[in-house]
Design an enzyme around this catalytic site. Structure first.
Site, PDB file in Angstrom:
ATOM      1  N   HIS A  85       0.814  -1.125   0.200  1.00  0.00           N
ATOM      2  CA  HIS A  85       0.094   0.026   0.003  1.00  0.00           C
ATOM      3  C   HIS A  85       0.880   1.259   0.083  1.00  0.00           C
ATOM      4  CE1 HIS A  85      -3.847  -2.172   1.959  1.00  0.00           C
ATOM      5  NE2 HIS A  85      -3.834  -2.160   0.660  1.00  0.00           N
ATOM      6  N   TYR A  95      -9.382   4.645   2.916  1.00  0.00           N
ATOM      7  CA  TYR A  95     -10.063   3.606   3.556  1.00  0.00           C
ATOM      8  C   TYR A  95     -11.473   3.921   3.710  1.00  0.00           C
ATOM      9  CZ  TYR A  95      -5.582   1.404   4.266  1.00  0.00           C
ATOM     10  OH  TYR A  95      -4.425   0.587   4.239  1.00  0.00           O
ATOM     11  N   GLU A 138       1.163   2.188   8.023  1.00  0.00           N
ATOM     12  CA  GLU A 138       1.435   2.787   6.755  1.00  0.00           C
ATOM     13  C   GLU A 138       1.811   4.116   7.167  1.00  0.00           C
ATOM     14  OE1 GLU A 138      -2.016   2.011   4.384  1.00  0.00           O
ATOM     15  OE2 GLU A 138      -1.697  -0.093   4.383  1.00  0.00           O
ATOM     16  N   TYR A 209       8.620  -3.435  -9.189  1.00  0.00           N
ATOM     17  CA  TYR A 209       9.418  -4.079  -9.857  1.00  0.00           C
ATOM     18  C   TYR A 209      10.603  -4.162  -8.697  1.00  0.00           C
ATOM     19  CZ  TYR A 209       7.365  -3.684 -14.253  1.00  0.00           C
ATOM     20  OH  TYR A 209       6.625  -3.466 -15.465  1.00  0.00           O
ATOM     21  N   SER A 210      11.240  -5.466  -8.457  1.00  0.00           N
ATOM     22  CA  SER A 210      12.382  -5.770  -7.573  1.00  0.00           C
ATOM     23  C   SER A 210      13.646  -5.045  -8.041  1.00  0.00           C
ATOM     24  CB  SER A 210      12.799  -6.863  -7.355  1.00  0.00           C
ATOM     25  OG  SER A 210      11.488  -7.564  -6.987  1.00  0.00           O
ATOM     26  N   THR A 281      15.422 -11.386 -10.027  1.00  0.00           N
ATOM     27  CA  THR A 281      15.741 -10.061  -9.915  1.00  0.00           C
ATOM     28  C   THR A 281      16.166  -9.548  -8.175  1.00  0.00           C
ATOM     29  OG1 THR A 281      13.495  -9.197 -10.017  1.00  0.00           O
ATOM     30  CG2 THR A 281      14.900  -8.842 -12.007  1.00  0.00           C
ATOM     31  N   PRO A 282      15.399  -9.757  -7.339  1.00  0.00           N
ATOM     32  CA  PRO A 282      15.750  -9.725  -5.924  1.00  0.00           C
ATOM     33  C   PRO A 282      16.859 -10.352  -5.610  1.00  0.00           C
ATOM     34  CG  PRO A 282      13.467 -10.872  -6.065  1.00  0.00           C
ATOM     35  CD  PRO A 282      13.929 -10.477  -7.320  1.00  0.00           C
ATOM     36  N   PHE A 398       6.223 -13.570  -3.895  1.00  0.00           N
ATOM     37  CA  PHE A 398       5.213 -13.724  -5.108  1.00  0.00           C
ATOM     38  C   PHE A 398       5.492 -12.373  -5.965  1.00  0.00           C
ATOM     39  CE2 PHE A 398       2.736 -15.945  -1.962  1.00  0.00           C
ATOM     40  CZ  PHE A 398       2.369 -16.994  -2.648  1.00  0.00           C
ATOM     41  N   PHE A 399       5.461 -12.680  -7.375  1.00  0.00           N
ATOM     42  CA  PHE A 399       5.240 -11.588  -8.150  1.00  0.00           C
ATOM     43  C   PHE A 399       3.930 -11.416  -8.462  1.00  0.00           C
ATOM     44  CE2 PHE A 399       9.612 -11.337  -9.989  1.00  0.00           C
ATOM     45  CZ  PHE A 399      10.311 -10.755  -8.990  1.00  0.00           C
ATOM     46  N   GLY A 400       3.041 -10.315  -8.049  1.00  0.00           N
ATOM     47  CA  GLY A 400       1.796 -10.274  -8.390  1.00  0.00           C
ATOM     48  C   GLY A 400       1.042 -10.515  -6.895  1.00  0.00           C
TER      49      GLY A 400
HETATM   50  C1  HEM Z   1      -3.118  -4.789  -2.296  1.00  0.00           C
HETATM   51  C2  HEM Z   1      -5.944  -5.936   1.580  1.00  0.00           C
HETATM   52  C3  HEM Z   1      -7.432  -1.150   1.682  1.00  0.00           C
HETATM   53  C4  HEM Z   1      -5.443  -0.591  -2.551  1.00  0.00           C
HETATM   54  C5  HEM Z   1      -3.578  -5.521  -1.370  1.00  0.00           C
HETATM   55  C6  HEM Z   1      -3.468  -6.828  -1.070  1.00  0.00           C
HETATM   56  C7  HEM Z   1      -4.269  -7.000   0.058  1.00  0.00           C
HETATM   57  C8  HEM Z   1      -4.984  -5.987   0.416  1.00  0.00           C
HETATM   58  C9  HEM Z   1      -4.377  -8.491   0.750  1.00  0.00           C
HETATM   59  C10 HEM Z   1      -2.548  -7.892  -1.932  1.00  0.00           C
HETATM   60  C11 HEM Z   1      -0.988  -7.614  -1.152  1.00  0.00           C
HETATM   61  C12 HEM Z   1       0.102  -8.107  -2.169  1.00  0.00           C
HETATM   62  O1  HEM Z   1      -0.150  -8.185  -3.485  1.00  0.00           O
HETATM   63  O2  HEM Z   1       0.749  -8.728  -1.285  1.00  0.00           O
HETATM   64  C13 HEM Z   1      -6.458  -4.522   2.005  1.00  0.00           C
HETATM   65  C14 HEM Z   1      -7.291  -4.490   3.146  1.00  0.00           C
HETATM   66  C15 HEM Z   1      -7.670  -3.153   3.224  1.00  0.00           C
HETATM   67  C16 HEM Z   1      -7.308  -2.580   2.115  1.00  0.00           C
HETATM   68  C17 HEM Z   1      -7.457  -5.684   4.126  1.00  0.00           C
HETATM   69  C18 HEM Z   1      -8.647  -2.479   4.256  1.00  0.00           C
HETATM   70  C19 HEM Z   1      -8.508  -2.907   5.606  1.00  0.00           C
HETATM   71  C20 HEM Z   1      -6.852  -0.780   0.640  1.00  0.00           C
HETATM   72  C21 HEM Z   1      -7.132   0.759   0.205  1.00  0.00           C
HETATM   73  C22 HEM Z   1      -6.668   1.013  -1.057  1.00  0.00           C
HETATM   74  C23 HEM Z   1      -6.032  -0.311  -1.370  1.00  0.00           C
HETATM   75  C24 HEM Z   1      -7.951   1.897   1.211  1.00  0.00           C
HETATM   76  C25 HEM Z   1      -6.728   2.068  -1.844  1.00  0.00           C
HETATM   77  C26 HEM Z   1      -7.549   2.735  -2.286  1.00  0.00           C
HETATM   78  C27 HEM Z   1      -4.590  -1.821  -2.942  1.00  0.00           C
HETATM   79  C28 HEM Z   1      -3.950  -1.790  -4.155  1.00  0.00           C
HETATM   80  C29 HEM Z   1      -3.231  -3.188  -4.007  1.00  0.00           C
HETATM   81  C30 HEM Z   1      -3.637  -3.401  -2.749  1.00  0.00           C
HETATM   82  C31 HEM Z   1      -3.832  -0.956  -5.234  1.00  0.00           C
HETATM   83  C32 HEM Z   1      -2.414  -3.594  -4.974  1.00  0.00           C
HETATM   84  C33 HEM Z   1      -3.190  -4.342  -6.179  1.00  0.00           C
HETATM   85  C34 HEM Z   1      -2.752  -4.793  -7.207  1.00  0.00           C
HETATM   86  O3  HEM Z   1      -1.462  -4.742  -7.593  1.00  0.00           O
HETATM   87  O4  HEM Z   1      -3.543  -5.547  -8.013  1.00  0.00           O
HETATM   88  N1  HEM Z   1      -4.732  -4.862  -0.359  1.00  0.00           N
HETATM   89  N2  HEM Z   1      -6.358  -3.390   1.453  1.00  0.00           N
HETATM   90  N3  HEM Z   1      -6.196  -1.245  -0.410  1.00  0.00           N
HETATM   91  N4  HEM Z   1      -4.429  -2.821  -2.083  1.00  0.00           N
HETATM   92 FE1  HEM Z   1      -5.584  -3.188  -0.199  1.00  0.00          FE
END
Ligand code: HEM
Length: 405
Positions: A85, A95, A138, A209-210, A281-282, A398-400
């Site tokens: 994040h 949030y 954060e 990207y790493s 890469t990493p 993981f990547f992704g």
């Molecule tokens: C990624 C959970 C709130 C934006 C993730 C991931 C999880 C997660 C599990 C995947 C992590 C990974 O790839 O290792 C949560 C939880 C939230 C929350 C439980 C609330 C309590 C938010 C908020 C935003 C956000 C408020 C922004 C608007 C994103 C984005 C990704 C992400 C953009 C990466 C997605 C991607 O690359 O496809 N989040 N998140 N998240 N989160 Fe959250």
């Protein structure tokens, strides 16, 4: 922090959430992006299309529900997500938006439950607790990234000083701050986010990207695989843009280094780095760093690739192994060419398996780091578990979006 009655509802509805989790989160994203198209700049639209991101969010909320009495057991997972994040520039004000649409979608999917209002209220409370944990974690990470020498908050413009082809599909980009200011150090294994706008009428795209070189340099290096679309998938939007449109002299916006898949340098145990494809890469960053900071620490680098033409940074790793008695190098090609078969470090043809790792690793009492595609991670993880390696010495990335292996 949560009322007993709230926890009870969470416990009893968690199985439903697990079953319906993907429907809920898919609905949630659809509605949220309709009303807040600005969030399209943050979310990876390809992961949305493949349903990966909804699954990751559903998984986390479910885990939070099941572990509501001991959220601290989720802290490593929370920190990993918080790093992501922070790298994506997610802000506290996002949030309540995410919470609103998530609860709206839950209400729609569970509308036939007789106690729907109590359920939604319980989840609202839970979301609030989990969101606060993320926001606080954060906030500390933003402050840390900014206060470091050469650090920053949000985006910083970097100039591409060099582009270098590493294999048929992997190209490295060398990046220096456009403001010519100092450059923050990082932990080997960390990544940055790159923001690009391939088509000016569309939202921006961000990818992680790493960093593929050691932190003691005056540049950052990323090594990007050109993702070619297969089986109905489109070509990678960002990777193709970087390969084809970005040249030395161009600029890219980066967020500061992030991530918790990092080399622990407080151990004297040998290091074993196992790479699948571009997952190297990493691990190359870790190898380079270890050889500078801890040159006597034994390192085994195992590189698995389809074939030699898809194998990046081979010359580099090979010359490190030739130049140092503490570096060992083992190569595994799935389908080697005639020339590939002459590689002096080729240990196996085919996929990574127990035999390969047994031959490659001289001392199993080691620290393990591995990165690559999911089936590869699953395989390596299984082998190390069978060897009885404790979890604390098994590190992978993981990547992704993270999934379960
Ligand atoms: C990624 C959970 C709130 C934006 C993730 C991931 C999880 C997660 C599990 C995947 C992590 C990974 O790839 O290792 C949560 C939880 C939230 C929350 C439980 C609330 C309590 C938010 C908020 C935003 C956000 C408020 C922004 C608007 C994103 C984005 C990704 C992400 C953009 C990466 C997605 C991607 O690359 O496809 N989040 N998140 N998240 N989160 Fe959250």
């Amino acid at each position: 922090v949560l009322k007993e009655s709230t926890k009870e509802i969470i416990r009893s509805t968690a199985p439903v959430l697990e079953q319906e989790g993907e429907r809920i989160t898919s609905l949630f994203y659809k509605k949220m992006f309709q009303d807040h198209p600005e969030l399209l700049n943050i979310f990876n639209q390809t992961n949305q299309k493949q349903g990966k991101q909804p699954r990751a969010l559903a998984g986390t909320l479910y885990a939070a529900a099941v572990n509501i009495d001991r959220l601290e057991s989720l802290l490593p997972a929370i920190r990993q997500i918080a790093h992501k994040h922070r790298s994506l520039n997610v802000k506290p004000e996002h949030y309540p938006i995410v919470g609103k649409y998530l609860l709206m979608a839950m209400r729609e999917v569970l509308q036939d439950s007789p106690d729907i209002d109590d359920i939604i209220e319980a989840w609202e409370e839970t979301y609030g607790v989990v969101a606060k944990v993320f926001i606080d974690t954060e906030a500390a990470m933003y402050a840390e990234a900014e206060e470091k020498i050469g650090g920053w908050r949000g985006f910083r413009e970097f100039t591409v000083i060099k582009k270098e082809q590493e294999s048929r599909v992997i190209t490295s980009f060398y990046l220096k701050p456009a403001d010519e200011g100092p450059l923050a150090s990082f932990e080997p294994g960390q990544y940055i986010s790159v923001q690009v706008m391939p088509d000016y009428s569309k939202p921006a795209h961000m990818r992680q990207y790493s960093l593929s070189d050691s932190p003691d340099k005056d540049y950052y290096r990323i090594s990007v695989k050109k993702e070619e679309g297969m089986q109905g998938h489109e070509d990678g939007v960002v990777s193709n843009y970087l390969h084809e449109k970005i040249e030395a002299g161009d600029t890219l916006n980066l967020t500061a280094p992030a991530g918790s898949f990092t080399l622990k340098e407080n151990s004297d145990r040998p290091l074993v780095l196992i790479a699948g494809g571009v997952g190297l890469t990493p691990l190359v960053s870790m190898l380079n760093t270890s050889s500078v900071r801890n040159p006597d620490r034994p390192v085994t680098f195992v590189a698995a690739a389809k074939s030699g033409e898809l194998h990046a940074m081979d010359d580099h790793v090979r010359s490190m192994a030739e130049g140092s008695s503490s570096v060992r190098y083992a190569v595994c090609y799935e389908t080697p060419s005639v020339e590939d078969r002459r590689h002096p470090n080729l240990l196996k043809e085919g996929l990574v398996d127990e035999e390969l790792l047994s031959d490659a690793v001289p001392d199993k009492d080691a620290e393990y780091y591995f990165c690559g595609p999911v089936p590869f991670l699953r395989k390596v993880n299984g082998i190390l578990r069978d060897w009885g390696i404790p979890e604390s010495r098994i590190n992978f990335e993981f990547f992704g979006p993270s999934q379960s292996i």
